[in-house]
Design a protein around this motif. Structure first.
Motif, mmCIF file in Angstrom:
data_model
loop_
_atom_site.group_PDB
_atom_site.id
_atom_site.type_symbol
_atom_site.label_atom_id
_atom_site.label_comp_id
_atom_site.label_asym_id
_atom_site.label_seq_id
_atom_site.Cartn_x
_atom_site.Cartn_y
_atom_site.Cartn_z
ATOM 1 N N THR A 1 0.996 -0.972 -0.385
ATOM 2 C CA THR A 1 0.299 0.420 0.136
ATOM 3 C C THR A 1 0.700 1.424 0.250
ATOM 4 O OG1 THR A 1 0.092 0.169 1.902
ATOM 5 C CG2 THR A 1 -1.980 -0.981 1.278
ATOM 6 N N TYR A 2 1.756 1.032 0.484
ATOM 7 C CA TYR A 2 3.405 2.444 1.120
ATOM 8 C C TYR A 2 4.353 2.425 -0.839
ATOM 9 C CZ TYR A 2 1.274 3.048 5.385
ATOM 10 O OH TYR A 2 0.796 3.274 6.255
ATOM 11 N N VAL A 3 4.323 1.201 -0.712
ATOM 12 C CA VAL A 3 5.837 0.736 -2.391
ATOM 13 C C VAL A 3 4.370 1.169 -3.537
ATOM 14 C CG1 VAL A 3 7.232 -0.043 -3.137
ATOM 15 C CG2 VAL A 3 6.634 0.653 -0.531
ATOM 16 N N LYS A 4 4.179 1.668 -5.114
ATOM 17 C CA LYS A 4 3.691 1.633 -5.400
ATOM 18 C C LYS A 4 5.216 1.137 -7.237
ATOM 19 C CE LYS A 4 -0.263 1.831 -3.863
ATOM 20 N NZ LYS A 4 -0.942 0.686 -3.504
ATOM 21 N N ILE A 5 4.803 0.457 -7.600
ATOM 22 C CA ILE A 5 5.533 0.614 -9.082
ATOM 23 C C ILE A 5 4.870 0.865 -10.248
ATOM 24 C CG2 ILE A 5 6.613 -1.433 -10.812
ATOM 25 C CD1 ILE A 5 7.663 -1.634 -7.853
ATOM 26 N N PRO A 6 5.285 2.179 -10.406
ATOM 27 C CA PRO A 6 4.852 3.002 -11.979
ATOM 28 C C PRO A 6 3.943 2.497 -12.718
ATOM 29 C CG PRO A 6 6.992 4.041 -11.479
ATOM 30 C CD PRO A 6 7.120 2.600 -9.785
ATOM 31 N N ALA A 7 3.374 2.911 -13.256
ATOM 32 C CA ALA A 7 3.471 1.780 -14.802
ATOM 33 C C ALA A 7 3.970 2.395 -16.347
ATOM 34 C CB ALA A 7 1.385 2.247 -15.184
ATOM 35 N N CYS A 8 4.427 1.700 -17.153
ATOM 36 C CA CYS A 8 5.040 2.240 -17.531
ATOM 37 C C CYS A 8 4.769 1.126 -18.928
ATOM 38 C CB CYS A 8 6.015 1.702 -17.890
ATOM 39 S SG CYS A 8 7.047 0.276 -17.358
ATOM 40 N N THR A 9 4.752 1.502 -20.571
ATOM 41 C CA THR A 9 4.272 0.725 -21.747
ATOM 42 C C THR A 9 5.479 -0.391 -21.860
ATOM 43 O OG1 THR A 9 5.093 2.767 -22.753
ATOM 44 C CG2 THR A 9 2.757 2.768 -22.613
ATOM 45 N N CYS A 10 6.661 0.389 -21.369
ATOM 46 C CA CYS A 10 8.030 -0.975 -21.763
ATOM 47 C C CYS A 10 7.185 -2.197 -20.585
ATOM 48 C CB CYS A 10 8.838 -0.987 -21.592
ATOM 49 S SG CYS A 10 9.556 -0.118 -19.764
ATOM 50 N N ARG A 11 8.352 -3.018 -21.249
ATOM 51 C CA ARG A 11 8.450 -4.572 -19.931
ATOM 52 C C ARG A 11 8.576 -4.094 -18.630
ATOM 53 N NH1 ARG A 11 5.531 -9.492 -22.778
ATOM 54 N NH2 ARG A 11 6.404 -10.418 -20.831
ATOM 55 N N SER A 12 9.374 -3.283 -17.895
ATOM 56 C CA SER A 12 11.011 -3.229 -16.849
ATOM 57 C C SER A 12 9.341 -2.844 -15.376
ATOM 58 C CB SER A 12 10.974 -1.292 -17.068
ATOM 59 O OG SER A 12 11.759 -1.402 -17.865
ATOM 60 N N ALA A 13 8.165 -2.632 -15.508
ATOM 61 C CA ALA A 13 7.581 -2.935 -14.619
ATOM 62 C C ALA A 13 7.272 -4.503 -14.127
ATOM 63 C CB ALA A 13 5.809 -1.766 -14.445
ATOM 64 N N GLU A 14 6.702 -5.232 -15.372
ATOM 65 C CA GLU A 14 6.740 -6.418 -15.165
ATOM 66 C C GLU A 14 7.811 -7.195 -14.728
ATOM 67 O OE1 GLU A 14 5.528 -7.926 -19.001
ATOM 68 O OE2 GLU A 14 3.828 -7.081 -18.920
ATOM 69 N N LYS A 15 9.531 -6.623 -15.103
ATOM 70 C CA LYS A 15 10.193 -7.462 -14.482
ATOM 71 C C LYS A 15 10.386 -6.788 -12.559
ATOM 72 C CE LYS A 15 12.648 -7.677 -19.027
ATOM 73 N NZ LYS A 15 13.631 -7.212 -19.969
ATOM 74 N N ILE A 16 10.118 -6.034 -12.733
ATOM 75 C CA ILE A 16 10.345 -5.118 -11.436
ATOM 76 C C ILE A 16 9.435 -6.075 -10.298
ATOM 77 C CG2 ILE A 16 10.259 -3.494 -10.052
ATOM 78 C CD1 ILE A 16 11.401 -1.740 -11.787
ATOM 79 N N VAL A 17 8.186 -6.231 -10.722
ATOM 80 C CA VAL A 17 7.429 -6.722 -10.129
ATOM 81 C C VAL A 17 7.883 -8.327 -9.740
ATOM 82 C CG1 VAL A 17 4.800 -8.000 -10.110
ATOM 83 C CG2 VAL A 17 5.128 -5.122 -10.542
ATOM 84 N N LYS A 18 7.772 -9.295 -11.082
ATOM 85 C CA LYS A 18 8.842 -10.936 -10.679
ATOM 86 C C LYS A 18 9.946 -10.351 -9.728
ATOM 87 C CE LYS A 18 8.822 -14.171 -13.892
ATOM 88 N NZ LYS A 18 8.751 -14.713 -15.355
ATOM 89 N N ALA A 19 10.394 -9.632 -10.042
ATOM 90 C CA ALA A 19 12.105 -9.420 -8.786
ATOM 91 C C ALA A 19 11.627 -9.452 -8.174
ATOM 92 C CB ALA A 19 13.232 -8.686 -9.535
ATOM 93 N N MET A 20 10.803 -8.429 -7.195
ATOM 94 C CA MET A 20 10.057 -8.357 -6.399
ATOM 95 C C MET A 20 9.091 -9.570 -5.843
ATOM 96 S SD MET A 20 8.236 -4.351 -5.931
ATOM 97 C CE MET A 20 7.608 -4.435 -4.915
ATOM 98 N N GLU A 21 8.757 -10.251 -6.587
ATOM 99 C CA GLU A 21 8.244 -11.908 -5.552
ATOM 100 C C GLU A 21 8.806 -12.917 -5.437
ATOM 101 O OE1 GLU A 21 4.451 -12.397 -5.226
ATOM 102 O OE2 GLU A 21 4.552 -10.292 -5.670
ATOM 103 N N HIS A 22 10.253 -12.653 -6.398
ATOM 104 C CA HIS A 22 11.224 -13.702 -6.023
ATOM 105 C C HIS A 22 12.026 -13.732 -4.885
ATOM 106 C CE1 HIS A 22 11.659 -14.981 -10.751
ATOM 107 N NE2 HIS A 22 11.101 -15.386 -9.752
ATOM 108 N N ASP A 23 12.254 -12.232 -4.304
ATOM 109 C CA ASP A 23 12.445 -11.591 -3.088
ATOM 110 C C ASP A 23 11.575 -12.236 -2.032
ATOM 111 O OD1 ASP A 23 14.913 -10.349 -3.628
ATOM 112 O OD2 ASP A 23 13.212 -8.237 -3.739
ATOM 113 N N LYS A 24 9.960 -12.296 -2.422
ATOM 114 C CA LYS A 24 9.365 -12.618 -1.163
ATOM 115 C C LYS A 24 9.456 -14.100 -1.130
ATOM 116 C CE LYS A 24 5.763 -8.961 -2.233
ATOM 117 N NZ LYS A 24 4.066 -8.485 -2.009
#
Length: 99
Positions: free
Chosen positions: A65-88
């Motif tokens: 709720t505090y840390v938001k990944i900005p939306a983008c038209t490239c695939r970078s946001a998807e990669k960041i979300v995937k990396a965060m899921e791996h961290d979890k």
């Protein structure tokens, strides 16, 4: 009263809203730090795995709720979300009891 003085001369609701958004939409760095520290220190400590996972999920959801990944038209946001899921996943395994 303190707030009134800072917005008394705003001439439109839109400008007022933008002012409030700018002033109060600042990420709560102390809360984010507290949540990340709780996550890092979270251990199973003889709890059932389901209870431990639920505790971590609650912390992760609150952090989201505090840390938001900005939306983008490239695939970078998807990669960041995937990396965060791996961290979890790693955080979960690190917190499990050795048994």
């Amino acid at each position: 009263p303190k707030l009134c003085k800072s917005v008394a001369y705003v001439d439109s609701a839109q400008k007022l809203w933008e002012y409030f958004k700018k002033r109060y939409a600042v990420a709560n760095i102390r809360k984010i730090h507290k949540l990340k520290a709780e996550i890092a220190l979270c251990k199973q400590d003889s709890q059932e795995v389901v209870q431990f996972f639920s505790k971590l999920m609650n912390l992760w959801n609150e952090l989201d709720t505090y840390v938001k990944i900005p939306a983008c038209t490239c695939r970078s946001a998807e990669k960041i979300v995937k990396a965060m899921e791996h961290d979890k996943i790693h955080q979960f395994f690190m917190g499990l009891d050795d048994e």
